[in-house]
Scaffold this motif. Structure first.
Motif, PDB file in Angstrom:
ATOM      1  N   UNK A   1     -18.058   4.334  -4.135  1.00 53.77           N
ATOM      2  CA  UNK A   1     -17.792   2.897  -3.980  1.00 53.77           C
ATOM      3  C   UNK A   1     -16.293   2.593  -3.825  1.00 53.77           C
ATOM      4  N   UNK A   2     -15.470   3.637  -3.867  1.00 51.43           N
ATOM      5  CA  UNK A   2     -14.030   3.440  -3.742  1.00 51.43           C
ATOM      6  C   UNK A   2     -13.506   4.097  -2.472  1.00 51.43           C
ATOM      7  N   UNK A   3     -12.626   3.380  -1.763  1.00 53.51           N
ATOM      8  CA  UNK A   3     -11.970   3.916  -0.580  1.00 53.51           C
ATOM      9  C   UNK A   3     -10.728   4.679  -0.989  1.00 53.51           C
ATOM     10  N   UNK A   4     -10.425   5.734  -0.256  1.00 56.69           N
ATOM     11  CA  UNK A   4      -9.237   6.538  -0.521  1.00 56.69           C
ATOM     12  C   UNK A   4      -8.069   6.064   0.348  1.00 56.69           C
ATOM     13  N   UNK A   5      -6.875   6.080  -0.222  1.00 51.98           N
ATOM     14  CA  UNK A   5      -5.684   5.786   0.567  1.00 51.98           C
ATOM     15  C   UNK A   5      -5.563   6.816   1.680  1.00 51.98           C
ATOM     16  N   UNK A   6      -5.239   6.349   2.880  1.00 47.81           N
ATOM     17  CA  UNK A   6      -5.227   7.209   4.067  1.00 47.81           C
ATOM     18  C   UNK A   6      -3.950   8.015   4.230  1.00 47.81           C
ATOM     19  N   UNK A   7      -2.845   7.557   3.646  1.00 49.64           N
ATOM     20  CA  UNK A   7      -1.545   8.166   3.922  1.00 49.64           C
ATOM     21  C   UNK A   7      -0.634   8.116   2.704  1.00 49.64           C
ATOM     22  N   UNK A   8       0.377   8.968   2.724  1.00 48.99           N
ATOM     23  CA  UNK A   8       1.551   8.787   1.881  1.00 48.99           C
ATOM     24  C   UNK A   8       2.443   7.757   2.568  1.00 48.99           C
ATOM     25  N   UNK A   9       2.931   6.786   1.856  1.00 44.38           N
ATOM     26  CA  UNK A   9       3.799   5.798   2.488  1.00 44.38           C
ATOM     27  C   UNK A   9       4.185   4.693   1.532  1.00 44.38           C
ATOM     28  N   UNK A  10       4.429   3.516   2.089  1.00 43.51           N
ATOM     29  CA  UNK A  10       4.794   2.330   1.317  1.00 43.51           C
ATOM     30  C   UNK A  10       4.045   1.140   1.879  1.00 43.51           C
ATOM     31  N   UNK A  11       3.466   0.322   1.004  1.00 45.07           N
ATOM     32  CA  UNK A  11       2.776  -0.880   1.451  1.00 45.07           C
ATOM     33  C   UNK A  11       3.796  -1.843   2.056  1.00 45.07           C
ATOM     34  N   UNK A  12       3.580  -2.183   3.309  1.00 46.34           N
ATOM     35  CA  UNK A  12       4.386  -3.224   3.942  1.00 46.34           C
ATOM     36  C   UNK A  12       3.804  -4.595   3.585  1.00 46.34           C
ATOM     37  N   UNK A  13       2.531  -4.794   3.946  1.00 51.54           N
ATOM     38  CA  UNK A  13       1.809  -6.005   3.569  1.00 51.54           C
ATOM     39  C   UNK A  13       0.331  -5.659   3.476  1.00 51.54           C
TER      40      UNK A  13
END
Length: 286
Positions: A83-95
């Motif tokens: 039921x949880x999605x995985x973050x796709x990348x290493x990075x920084x949230x822009x928006x």
């Protein structure tokens, strides 16, 4: 004044020509020169090579091999809850947040069109209107392979020609409609919970955008929107599992993920947060 000059310079420079020349250099096997450039890059951008599958700079024959380096196996565990999605990348949230019908927030004073981002076809954009979006910036030091947030069946890939502005925070805050005007590759997937899109946005000196099913999509850049459709129910269906690699950037850029309305809720992230592949990105709604 310096920031103003940096932005204005981007309008003047032949960004495609510069980017393709850099791409040629990045793919060259130049022996000691390549190793020296890699070491300089590691120092300049504080790259953590202890995370790399091959941490020694002289392992890489080309700069591109270094830039698209793999991580050590098991370093980024993928969240297991279905039921949880995985973050796709290493990075920084822009928006990240809500898509306001057809409008996506870029930065203070700047919005852009969802339909334009996805290639200009209203039928492609319609399922995502009023949904959710997340824009994640990959800095030069980050891991540059993109992975699936959830299981999905590929239905469409769209190449959209455009500019090659930088996508760093300064440019994001000052160039109107940045992500909907840069060159990009749009990937549309269907899941058991709805559609989602992952948009791979090109940038200055991004030498190549690749997907695992098509290989190099750009360059060559082309002047027209190109649209590939993929079968959903055949022996040629392309199905990718949560956490599986779906593409990569040769030199850094940004992804924009879009989801249908009432499909997901984000996990409390906000602009400026660091992201790591595999961590909890969002939760599916009931």
């Amino acid at each position: 004044m310096i920031n103003w000059f940096k932005i204005k310079l981007q309008y003047i420079l032949p960004k495609h020509l510069v980017s393709r020349l850099v791409g040629k250099l990045a793919s060259a096997e130049a022996g000691g020169l390549t190793t020296a450039l890699i070491k300089l890059f590691i120092k300049q951008f504080n790259v953590d090579m202890s995370e790399a599958k091959f941490p020694e700079p002289d392992h890489y024959r080309t700069f591109n091999e270094f830039f698209t380096r793999e991580l050590k196996e098991g370093l980024r565990p993928i969240c297991e809850d279905p039921n949880q999605l995985a973050m796709s990348v290493d990075g920084t949230v822009s928006q990240l947040g809500d898509i306001d019908f057809d409008t996506i927030f870029q930065a203070k004073g700047h919005n852009y069109s969802l339909t334009t981002l996805l290639g200009g076809n209203p039928d492609i954009a319609a399922p995502f209107q009023g949904g959710k979006f997340a824009t994640i910036y990959l800095s030069p030091k980050d891991y540059h392979r993109i992975h699936m947030p959830m299981d999905g069946v590929l239905t469409d890939m769209i190449y959209v020609p455009g500019e090659l502005f930088s996508v760093n925070p300064l440019t994001t805050q000052n160039v109107p409609g940045l992500f909907a005007r840069n060159e990009r590759v749009v990937c549309i997937f269907e899941s058991n919970h709805g559609k989602f899109a992952i948009v791979l946005v090109g940038a200055t000196i991004v030498a190549s955008i690749e997907t695992v099913w098509a290989g190099t999509v750009t360059p060559p850049p082309g002047q027209n929107v190109q649209h590939w459709r993929y079968p959903k129910d055949s022996e040629n269906t392309i199905t990718l599992a949560k956490g599986e690699e779906m593409g990569l950037f040769k030199l850094g850029s940004t992804i924009v993920a879009c989801f249908e309305p009432e499909m997901v809720e984000f996990n409390g992230q906000s602009s400026g947060d660091t992201t790591r592949l595999g961590e909890i990105f969002a939760t599916l709604k009931d």
